[in-house]
Scaffold this motif. Sequence first.
Motif, PDB file in Angstrom:
ATOM      1  N   ALA A  14     -10.206  -2.807  -8.341  1.00 40.76           N
ATOM      2  CA  ALA A  14      -9.473  -1.195  -8.031  1.00 40.76           C
ATOM      3  C   ALA A  14      -9.372  -0.877  -6.674  1.00 40.76           C
ATOM      4  O   ALA A  14      -8.474   0.033  -6.540  1.00 40.76           O
ATOM      5  CB  ALA A  14     -10.660  -0.168  -8.485  1.00 40.76           C
ATOM      6  N   SER A  15      -9.541  -1.499  -5.264  1.00 44.20           N
ATOM      7  CA  SER A  15      -9.184  -0.978  -4.766  1.00 44.20           C
ATOM      8  C   SER A  15      -8.533  -1.343  -3.688  1.00 44.20           C
ATOM      9  O   SER A  15      -7.343  -2.727  -4.171  1.00 44.20           O
ATOM     10  CB  SER A  15     -10.479  -2.086  -3.047  1.00 44.20           C
ATOM     11  N   THR A 138      -5.939   3.186   3.547  1.00 44.60           N
ATOM     12  CA  THR A 138      -6.134   3.966   2.365  1.00 44.60           C
ATOM     13  C   THR A 138      -6.588   4.991   2.395  1.00 44.60           C
ATOM     14  O   THR A 138      -7.633   5.084   2.778  1.00 44.60           O
ATOM     15  CB  THR A 138      -6.434   2.379   1.421  1.00 44.60           C
ATOM     16  N   SER A 139      -6.767   6.019   1.534  1.00 46.25           N
ATOM     17  CA  SER A 139      -7.184   7.472   1.472  1.00 46.25           C
ATOM     18  C   SER A 139      -6.967   8.356   0.070  1.00 46.25           C
ATOM     19  O   SER A 139      -5.534   7.554  -0.023  1.00 46.25           O
ATOM     20  CB  SER A 139      -7.224   8.109   2.923  1.00 46.25           C
ATOM     21  N   LEU A 175      -3.538   9.450  -2.019  1.00 46.84           N
ATOM     22  CA  LEU A 175      -3.586   8.726  -2.827  1.00 46.84           C
ATOM     23  C   LEU A 175      -4.019   9.401  -4.183  1.00 46.84           C
ATOM     24  O   LEU A 175      -3.303   9.434  -5.308  1.00 46.84           O
ATOM     25  CB  LEU A 175      -4.202   7.895  -2.432  1.00 46.84           C
ATOM     26  N   ALA A 176      -4.949  10.607  -3.925  1.00 45.53           N
ATOM     27  CA  ALA A 176      -4.957  11.633  -5.640  1.00 45.53           C
ATOM     28  C   ALA A 176      -4.224  12.278  -5.241  1.00 45.53           C
ATOM     29  O   ALA A 176      -4.721  12.686  -6.628  1.00 45.53           O
ATOM     30  CB  ALA A 176      -6.605  11.528  -5.118  1.00 45.53           C
ATOM     31  N   GLY A 182       2.124   7.343  -2.390  1.00 45.29           N
ATOM     32  CA  GLY A 182       1.607   6.530  -1.277  1.00 45.29           C
ATOM     33  C   GLY A 182       1.523   5.518  -1.015  1.00 45.29           C
ATOM     34  O   GLY A 182       1.104   5.192  -0.442  1.00 45.29           O
ATOM     35  N   LEU A 183       1.597   5.119  -2.243  1.00 47.88           N
ATOM     36  CA  LEU A 183       1.968   3.303  -1.964  1.00 47.88           C
ATOM     37  C   LEU A 183       3.269   2.815  -1.640  1.00 47.88           C
ATOM     38  O   LEU A 183       3.742   2.233  -1.206  1.00 47.88           O
ATOM     39  CB  LEU A 183       1.570   3.385  -3.552  1.00 47.88           C
TER      40      LEU A 183
END
Length: 195
Positions: A14-15, A138-139, A175-176, A182-183
């Motif tokens: 999932a990372s 990534t965050s 990303l949240a 974000g991607l």
Amino acid sequence: MNILHIDSAITGDASVSRQLTATITAKLQADNPDATVTYRDLAEGVPAINNDWFQAVRLSPENPTAEQQALIATSDAYLKEVQDADVLVIGLPIYNFTITAQLKNWLDQIARAGVSFRYTAEGPEGLLKGKRAIIAYTSAGTPIGSDLDFASGYLRHILGFIGITDVDFVPADRLAFDRDAGLARAHEALERIAA
């Protein structure tokens, strides 16, 4: 080209950082068909340094015990992978505003006076020069370069301290809040990175 591919996320498949490091490594391989890849998954565990490590690795006893030899061998193995690499691809997921404990332990294992850096009359000098690092940042919520980001600046600094000053970031941050955006930022950064 020798590529050292390092993951540190604890979230498995999932990372997002793992997905990005795989993509970066694949891009490097596509552009350099003769490239070799060494893979290191830090989430499998990296020993934290302690007094036993200091006595064995930093003080380099003349006749190390079997336990000390094992500590030296572990640290030497991490360091040799970096010494042999031309490019480091490092997954940097942000946990609690900073780097993972496993990544910090790895950095502690390879930051060795007289081996990866030395002190001179002009100040410290990194000894692992001529290498490049590409960092998949990534965050969930921490914007890269913000006042809340205690990871990217530290990683850039410690890599520079050991001589790796050519550092690029591929950020997939916040990303949240907006995963797609974000991607998209990460993929735009990937396109700008010349292999």
